[in-house]
Enzyme design. Structure first.
Site, short mmCIF file in Angstrom:
data_model
loop_
_atom_site.label_atom_id
_atom_site.label_comp_id
_atom_site.label_asym_id
_atom_site.label_seq_id
_atom_site.Cartn_x
_atom_site.Cartn_y
_atom_site.Cartn_z
CG HIS A 138 29.31 -19.07 11.58
ND1 HIS A 138 30.60 -18.58 12.11
CD2 HIS A 138 28.99 -20.18 12.07
CE1 HIS A 138 31.11 -19.48 12.77
NE2 HIS A 138 30.20 -20.48 12.73
CE LYS A 572 41.64 -18.37 5.18
NZ LYS A 572 42.43 -18.33 6.45
#
EC number: 4.1.1.31
Length: 909
Positions: A138, A572
């Site tokens: 990532h 999120k």
């Protein structure tokens, strides 16, 4: 007495001395590079930063030219980097020291084995423990490989300083070496000019294996077994740590991951472990010079020596050396054959190797080594078989010929599109995607149960997407047939929302024989990510596991079913509290379903580096999981800068891996500190608290009409998205849409602007509402903090995040907003931050943040002033860039500041 965190034992005086040495050398190098006048400006900023006069800092930086900004940014980005090295050296030294003494520390393996040894089934527990760190790519590793290599050289020099008496080291030579590396760093591009390819990411992560991960894992495994033997427990087959890999197999949202990258990942990994084995055999060849003049080998070893192509007259009386030569020849031939299968290039074949037969698997290689070991022991050479010999045997058990297990991952929507095309092509169903869930399940089960044939044929027309996907499964089959079953063991489905999502994955695996109606060579692993999906996971898995065909698949995998939990998207989606709580409840409920059906549910935790993405101290993260949720195995992602922090050297790697194993075992065998009735009361309270937190979070993020613009104007999201720090795109959709933005740049941007929003927002209001509702509720929260590991870890993480945030700097980012209505979002954020800090300290019973984490407090005291400067440089350059078109120098300066802030925070994405 409770064992202390090892970090709290650090030698602050030596660390401070080393920080001063490196800072002085950085000053010297910078002065030579830029001259006295420019250097005086830098030292002026250092002085202002130390005084915490932010207004003066801002005004001084605003006066700098773009060219001066580069020098200032480079200097202040390098400072936290050097401080990091001194802290890493301190930890490594302490690990090495305490592992050679009887002193205890939190997570020490000896204490863990002592704890387990009291259990009736101790041997069974220790035999089955398996913790798997999964290395991912990532885009949070902002350091270039070149810079990492240079910092490792500085690390080695500082270790020399600590490992010998200061009076015996050649101080001048030692200082010159440090000076040389710092000068090179200051004249090296700190950021990548080109975006990484997947192949670069694979090679970059491989550097951690030879010098760090392999020696640390083999040492830990050997120590684990030795400690068990001392307690009379036989755990010879145990592999407490094995490694996982996402790079090359994780194609979710990354169009650059293909069948070729999967092949490349497996091939490079295989080359790394073969190189280790060959080097280990060479070492044994050089050292085991036992002669028949004194002892006779067993017939097994005599036969191995006879088969060897080592016909040197000097080796005539040295059968062990000839035997090792033969093993190396067999190993070389085995590697050649594997490379022949996967490599597009011609393989140079050595004649000696070609005469030796190929090993069919790593177990056969191990059998030859064990024959040599038995012979040595028979001749009373037990000491010879320790050390490197035993390390090699442990390595074979852990790494085989594959090194690490590669996970495949794809989004559920891609699987559905491919299955719909396959069913239409096979004339089974023309409108699969239009069917309801129940109709989809029935069609998929029918195909999986009743028809062993593939749905595709070689001459049938296929879309580009389907062709690409089928090639990947074909490659996976080839890899498993060649490198062994452990090279690929699971396929993860991102955004799992239904049973059909999992059955569609099964159809894709079936196309190349990776799964059939009786067994699964590759397990289907759902990934539940959003708050809603976590809440639905219980019912989805309950029915999925009830299907007879699924029961057979699970049975073929030793009665284990893995489920992956997503920390990033759930955060999120609903904020920190909602994410943590729904993950906790999902684990509890899914574990119970497994127990009802006689299946061991194991979890893979998709954590990031930040608290907002599930990060935080590893030991606490694992020991705060629900009781009963760790069934022998646990896997967790390790990514970006976290890989360097944890595994950058073998001592740090040993310590961090030891912590993972000890935490997992501790959670498996320890008793709850509070009663089940209390846990039920706490659970009821948390449900209400989390509901409030989720409401507050969503009111701002999703309902406030100005929040979208605030995020894109008051954080460096556009600048972060242009960083060349990973192969994967930063967003699934346009970069201007919050919904399509990946969790990593979302978190990274909030870190850069020093708000740390995902790690705390909504926490304060929720707890305040709960406390105000009843005078006794504060006491209950304090009891939860003292007696419930989950809640204690949750609050400690919020405490840490608040300590790294800075509302004074965050307000300057808010000033970047184009209108007052958008800027007003900051007032809401700041009010919640102040409330959260107040309530957290109240519950903890502390007077300040980090009161029970003095090592981190000292660390931040060292570094905060320096990367505060970087924030102001970043702010000034963003202002200039938004007001006028600047040259490439603008982007370069911005990226240097992003790099420096990320280095200072140490867990940025």
């Amino acid at each position: 007495m409770t064992a202390k965190k090892l970090e709290n034992n650090s030698n602050h005086a030596v660390t401070a001395e080393e920080v001063k040495i490196l800072t002085d050398l950085l000053d010297e190098s910078t002065r030579h590079l830029v001259g006295d006048e420019e250097f005086a400006k830098i030292k002026g900023l250092v002085k202002i930063a130390a005084s915490s006069d932010h207004s003066q800092l801002e005004s001084q930086i605003a006066c700098l030219s773009n060219q001066e900004m580069i020098i200032v940014a480079r200097y202040f980005a390098t400072l936290p980097l050097l401080i990091n090295i001194t802290e890493d050296v301190d930890l490594a030294t302490e690990v090495n020291l305490l592992n050679n003494t009887d002193k205890d520390y939190l997570g020490k393996l000896e204490s863990t084995v002592d704890l387990v040894a009291e259990k009736d089934n101790a041997a069974e527990i220790l035999s089955h423990v398996n913790v798997v760190p999964v290395l991912t790519a990532h885009p949070t590793q902002v350091q270039r490989k070149t810079i990492l290599e240079l910092t490792n050289k500085i690390h080695d020099q500082l270790r020399r300083h600590r490992d010998v008496k200061a009076s015996t080291i050649n101080r001048k030579e030692w200082t010159n070496q440090l000076r040389r590396y710092i000068e090179i760093i200051m004249q090296t591009d700190i950021i990548r000019e080109k975006k990484l390819k997947v192949s670069n990411e694979i090679k970059n992560v491989m550097v951690y294996y030879p010098g760090s991960l392999i020696p640390a894992i083999t040492k830990l495994t050997a120590r684990y077994k030795e400690l068990a033997r001392e307690k009379g427990l036989n755990v010879d087959g145990a592999t407490p740590i094995t490694m996982g890999m996402w790079i090359g197999g994780d194609r979710d949202g990354n169009p650059y991951v293909t069948a070729e990258t999967l092949r490349l990942s497996a091939t490079i990994q295989s080359e790394v472990i073969f190189e280790y084995y060959v080097k280990a055999l060479n070492d044994l060849y050089r050292t085991v010079s036992v002669s028949t003049s004194y002892v006779q080998p067993t017939p097994e070893v005599a036969e191995l020596a006879k088969l060897s192509a080592d016909n040197s007259p000097f080796r005539e009386n040295e059968p062990y050396r000839r035997a090792f030569y033969y093993l190396e020849s067999r190993l070389a031939h085995t590697e050649m054959e594997l490379l022949d299968v996967f490599s597009k290039e011609a393989v140079v074949k050595k004649e000696a190797a070609l005469k030796a037969p190929v090993y069919k698997d790593a177990y056969e290689f191990k059998k030859d080594l064990e024959a040599i070991k038995r012979s040595l022991i028979q001749n009373h050479d037990r000491a010879v078989t320790g050390g490197h010999f035993d390390a090699l045997l442990e390595a074979i058990d852990v790494f085989g010929f594959h090194l690490a297990t590669i996970d495949m991952r794809q989004d559920s929507s891609v699987n559905e599109a491919c299955v719909a095309e396959l069913l239409k092509s096979a004339r089974i169903c023309d409108n699969y995607s239009d069917l309801d869930e129940e109709e989809k399940i029935q069609i998929l089960l029918s195909e999986l149960n009743n028809d062993p044939r593939s749905l595709h044929s070689s001459n049938s027309p296929k879309s580009e997407l389907l062709q690409r996907e089928l090639k990947i499964y074909h490659t996976a089959r080839l890899l498993k047939d060649t490198l062994g079953e452990n090279v690929i063991k699971q396929h993860i489905i991102s955004h799992t929302e239904s049973i059909s999502d999992m059955l569609e994955q099964a159809i894709m695996l079936k196309e190349y024989g990776l799964l059939d109606s009786e067994k699964a060579r590759v397990q289907v692993v759902p990934l539940f990510e959003t708050v809603e999906d976590l809440q639905n996971s219980r019912e989805i898995m309950k029915r999925y596991l009830s299907f007879d065909i699924v029961k057979r698949w699970v049975a073929s995998k030793g009665n284990y079913q893995e489920i992956m939990l997503g920390y990033s998207d759930s955060n999120k989606d609903g904020g920190y509290l909602a994410s943590c709580w729904n993950l906790y409840k999902a684990q509890t409920e899914l574990t119970a379903i497994g127990e009802e059906q006689g299946i061991k549910i194991t979890f893979m935790h998709g954590r990031g580096g930040t608290v907002g993405r599930g990060g935080g101290p590893s030991y606490e993260a694992i020991t705060s999981q629900p009781f009963g949720s760790i069934k022998d195995r646990i896997r967790t992602t390790e990514q970006g800068e976290i890989i360097q922090n944890k595994y950058g050297n073998k001592d740090a790697a040993y310590y961090n891996l030891e912590m993972l194993v000890s935490a997992a075992v501790d959670r498996m065998v320890s008793k709850q500190k509070v009663s089940q009735d209390h846990i039920q009361d706490f659970t009821a309270s948390m449900d209400g608290i989390v509901e409030d937190s989720n409401r507050v979070y969503r009111e701002l993020v999703f309902d406030n009409p100005h929040f979208h613009d605030y995020f894109f104007q008051a954080t460096p999201i556009k600048e972060v998205s242009s960083l060349n720090i990973g192969s994967r795109p930063a967003a699934r959709k346009k970069i201007t849409e919050l919904s399509g933005l990946r969790a990593i740049p979302w978190v990274f941007s909030w870190s850069q602007s020093r708000v740390m929003f995902p790690g705390w927002y909504g926490v304060g209001s929720a707890f305040k509402h709960f406390i105000d509702a009843d005078p006794n509720n504060l006491k209950e929260l304090q009891e939860m903090y003292q007696g419930w590991p989950f809640f204690h870890s949750l609050l400690s993480n919020v405490d840490m995040v608040l300590s790294k945030s800075n509302m004074e700097i965050a307000e300057k980012y808010a000033d970047l907003c184009e209108d007052e209505a958008t800027r007003s979002v900051f007032d809401i954020i700041k009010k919640e931050w102040e409330l959260t800090k107040e309530v957290i300290l109240q519950i903890e019973g502390h007077s300040k943040l980090l009161e029970d984490n003095p090592s981190l407090e000292r660390s931040l005291d060292y570094r905060l002033p320096y990367f505060n400067v970087l924030n102001y440089v970043q702010l000034e350059m963003i202002k200039r860039g938004r007001q006028e078109k600047l040259s490439g120098i603008y982007e370069s300066i911005i990226h240097i500041t992003i790099n420096g802030v990320a280095s200072g925070l140490r867990n940025s994405g």
